[in-house]
Write a protein that holds these residues in place. Structure first.
Motif, PDB file in Angstrom:
ATOM      1  N   ALA A   1     -38.351  19.859 -44.239  1.00  0.00           N
ATOM      2  CA  ALA A   1     -37.043  19.220 -44.095  1.00  0.00           C
ATOM      3  C   ALA A   1     -36.857  18.745 -42.660  1.00  0.00           C
ATOM      4  N   ALA A   2     -36.037  17.722 -42.532  1.00  0.00           N
ATOM      5  CA  ALA A   2     -35.574  17.249 -41.226  1.00  0.00           C
ATOM      6  C   ALA A   2     -34.057  17.180 -41.316  1.00  0.00           C
ATOM      7  N   THR A   3     -33.386  17.928 -40.436  1.00  0.00           N
ATOM      8  CA  THR A   3     -31.937  18.039 -40.512  1.00  0.00           C
ATOM      9  C   THR A   3     -31.303  17.639 -39.188  1.00  0.00           C
ATOM     10  N   PRO A   4     -30.625  16.491 -39.145  1.00  0.00           N
ATOM     11  CA  PRO A   4     -29.923  16.103 -37.918  1.00  0.00           C
ATOM     12  C   PRO A   4     -28.559  16.793 -37.844  1.00  0.00           C
ATOM     13  N   PHE A   5     -28.146  17.115 -36.627  1.00  0.00           N
ATOM     14  CA  PHE A   5     -26.857  17.776 -36.410  1.00  0.00           C
ATOM     15  C   PHE A   5     -25.947  16.897 -35.561  1.00  0.00           C
ATOM     16  N   ALA A   6     -24.657  17.134 -35.658  1.00  0.00           N
ATOM     17  CA  ALA A   6     -23.657  16.316 -34.966  1.00  0.00           C
ATOM     18  C   ALA A   6     -23.834  16.321 -33.449  1.00  0.00           C
ATOM     19  N   CYS A   7     -24.361  17.403 -32.874  1.00  0.00           N
ATOM     20  CA  CYS A   7     -24.526  17.496 -31.420  1.00  0.00           C
ATOM     21  C   CYS A   7     -25.732  16.722 -30.905  1.00  0.00           C
ATOM     22  N   GLY A   8     -26.550  16.145 -31.809  1.00  0.00           N
ATOM     23  CA  GLY A   8     -27.712  15.365 -31.412  1.00  0.00           C
ATOM     24  C   GLY A   8     -29.040  16.061 -31.619  1.00  0.00           C
ATOM     25  N   ILE A   9     -29.025  17.381 -31.818  1.00  0.00           N
ATOM     26  CA  ILE A   9     -30.250  18.126 -32.109  1.00  0.00           C
ATOM     27  C   ILE A   9     -30.682  17.812 -33.535  1.00  0.00           C
ATOM     28  N   THR A  10     -32.000  17.788 -33.759  1.00  0.00           N
ATOM     29  CA  THR A  10     -32.541  17.662 -35.105  1.00  0.00           C
ATOM     30  C   THR A  10     -33.480  18.845 -35.339  1.00  0.00           C
ATOM     31  N   ALA A  11     -33.279  19.539 -36.462  1.00  0.00           N
ATOM     32  CA  ALA A  11     -34.173  20.638 -36.845  1.00  0.00           C
ATOM     33  C   ALA A  11     -35.273  20.073 -37.725  1.00  0.00           C
TER      34      ALA A  11
ATOM     35  N   LEU B   1     -50.859  31.942 -37.383  1.00  0.00           N
ATOM     36  CA  LEU B   1     -50.134  33.087 -37.935  1.00  0.00           C
ATOM     37  C   LEU B   1     -48.697  32.767 -38.336  1.00  0.00           C
ATOM     38  N   ILE B   2     -48.219  31.574 -38.003  1.00  0.00           N
ATOM     39  CA  ILE B   2     -46.839  31.184 -38.301  1.00  0.00           C
ATOM     40  C   ILE B   2     -46.779  30.619 -39.721  1.00  0.00           C
ATOM     41  N   ASP B   3     -45.797  31.090 -40.500  1.00  0.00           N
ATOM     42  CA  ASP B   3     -45.616  30.614 -41.868  1.00  0.00           C
ATOM     43  C   ASP B   3     -44.602  29.482 -41.972  1.00  0.00           C
ATOM     44  N   GLU B   4     -43.614  29.480 -41.080  1.00  0.00           N
ATOM     45  CA  GLU B   4     -42.600  28.420 -41.051  1.00  0.00           C
ATOM     46  C   GLU B   4     -42.300  28.080 -39.605  1.00  0.00           C
ATOM     47  N   LEU B   5     -42.322  26.805 -39.271  1.00  0.00           N
ATOM     48  CA  LEU B   5     -41.939  26.338 -37.946  1.00  0.00           C
ATOM     49  C   LEU B   5     -40.572  25.686 -38.061  1.00  0.00           C
ATOM     50  N   HIS B   6     -39.631  26.125 -37.235  1.00  0.00           N
ATOM     51  CA  HIS B   6     -38.297  25.536 -37.157  1.00  0.00           C
ATOM     52  C   HIS B   6     -38.129  25.060 -35.728  1.00  0.00           C
ATOM     53  N   LEU B   7     -38.387  23.768 -35.522  1.00  0.00           N
ATOM     54  CA  LEU B   7     -38.315  23.176 -34.194  1.00  0.00           C
ATOM     55  C   LEU B   7     -36.958  22.504 -34.036  1.00  0.00           C
ATOM     56  N   PHE B   8     -36.203  22.933 -33.055  1.00  0.00           N
ATOM     57  CA  PHE B   8     -34.904  22.340 -32.775  1.00  0.00           C
ATOM     58  C   PHE B   8     -35.109  21.330 -31.648  1.00  0.00           C
ATOM     59  N   ILE B   9     -35.226  20.056 -32.048  1.00  0.00           N
ATOM     60  CA  ILE B   9     -35.555  18.993 -31.111  1.00  0.00           C
ATOM     61  C   ILE B   9     -34.275  18.547 -30.403  1.00  0.00           C
ATOM     62  N   ASN B  10     -34.237  18.785 -29.086  1.00  0.00           N
ATOM     63  CA  ASN B  10     -33.099  18.364 -28.271  1.00  0.00           C
ATOM     64  C   ASN B  10     -33.319  16.908 -27.851  1.00  0.00           C
ATOM     65  N   PRO B  11     -32.273  16.102 -27.816  1.00  0.00           N
ATOM     66  CA  PRO B  11     -32.431  14.666 -27.557  1.00  0.00           C
ATOM     67  C   PRO B  11     -32.649  14.362 -26.070  1.00  0.00           C
ATOM     68  N   THR B  12     -33.751  14.840 -25.546  1.00  0.00           N
ATOM     69  CA  THR B  12     -34.095  14.581 -24.152  1.00  0.00           C
ATOM     70  C   THR B  12     -35.602  14.713 -23.966  1.00  0.00           C
ATOM     71  N   THR B  13     -36.094  14.124 -22.912  1.00  0.00           N
ATOM     72  CA  THR B  13     -37.493  14.301 -22.513  1.00  0.00           C
ATOM     73  C   THR B  13     -37.509  14.852 -21.095  1.00  0.00           C
ATOM     74  N   ILE B  14     -38.543  15.611 -20.757  1.00  0.00           N
ATOM     75  CA  ILE B  14     -38.654  16.130 -19.389  1.00  0.00           C
ATOM     76  C   ILE B  14     -39.988  15.772 -18.743  1.00  0.00           C
ATOM     77  N   GLY B  15     -40.935  15.264 -19.509  1.00  0.00           N
ATOM     78  CA  GLY B  15     -42.170  14.746 -18.945  1.00  0.00           C
ATOM     79  C   GLY B  15     -43.254  15.746 -18.639  1.00  0.00           C
ATOM     80  N   THR B  16     -42.899  16.971 -18.353  1.00  0.00           N
ATOM     81  CA  THR B  16     -43.889  18.006 -18.055  1.00  0.00           C
ATOM     82  C   THR B  16     -43.241  19.375 -18.264  1.00  0.00           C
ATOM     83  N   GLY B  17     -44.069  20.366 -18.445  1.00  0.00           N
ATOM     84  CA  GLY B  17     -43.548  21.714 -18.642  1.00  0.00           C
ATOM     85  C   GLY B  17     -44.465  22.523 -19.521  1.00  0.00           C
ATOM     86  N   LEU B  18     -43.884  23.508 -20.191  1.00  0.00           N
ATOM     87  CA  LEU B  18     -44.627  24.393 -21.081  1.00  0.00           C
ATOM     88  C   LEU B  18     -44.581  23.817 -22.492  1.00  0.00           C
TER      89      LEU B  18
END
Length: 188
Positions: free
Chosen positions: A170-180, A138-155
């Protein structure tokens, strides 16, 4: 037809929270380039969709947020003034201002909302709702804000289910380290 956009914070390994709902892995403070990207993303949106669990923290948090919390007043006002729909089968009415409750068949509900006049819809993270929306395609656009970390398990953001191909918009890197990462469902 209105689009349903997903905006979610995630880890590199694809989790939107730790196993007990932890969000301490998120990158803050955001840099102005992230805020500008999100402002553009929200510019066509006139309705926020939330699951009940997320709504219980999200709505009260934004209703008390001030510029001292690191948010600009325009964002605070937008979050508080934009109509919200809490998708739940456990609440009958909303305890929050500017919020309605909707339940029942999710595919019918989302299809009906998309067919109404108005701007786009945005759904923020909320594990059960997001996973269900993705699985139901049902999603038309996914905007995933990838934080520069791994946690190994979760939701996880993505449910185990049918193969769903997406196109990278598109892939958009940001100065804080997140990439959209912006994806759209691949059409045949």
């Amino acid at each position: 037809m209105r689009k349903l956009k997903l905006q979610v914070q995630t880890t590199i390994d694809g989790y939107m929270s730790g196993p007990n709902g932890e969000m301490d892995w998120m990158t803050f403070p955001w840099t102005p380039d992230v805020a500008a990207y999100i402002a553009t993303l929200m510019s066509s949106v006139d309705t926020i969709l939330l699951g009940r669990n997320l709504a219980e923290g999200f709505i009260p948090t934004w209703s008390t947020r001030t510029e001292a919390d690191g948010e600009d007043q325009a964002t605070i006002d937008w979050m508080n003034n934009t109509p919200k729909i809490v998708i739940t089968n456990t609440l009958i009415e909303s305890p929050w201002a500017n919020t309605t409750v909707a339940g029942g068949d999710l595919t019918k509900l989302i299809t009906d909302l998309k067919n109404q006049p108005g701007g786009d819809l945005i759904v923020y993270g909320g594990g059960t709702l997001v996973s269900t929306l993705i699985a139901a395609q049902l999603i038309d656009e996914l905007h995933l804000f990838i934080n520069p970390t791994t946690i190994g398990t979760g939701l996880p953001v993505f449910p185990i289910g049918p193969n769903q191909p997406f196109t990278t918009v598109a892939a958009t890197p940001f100065a804080c380290g997140i990439t959209a990462l912006h994806y759209a469902p691949k059409t045949s």
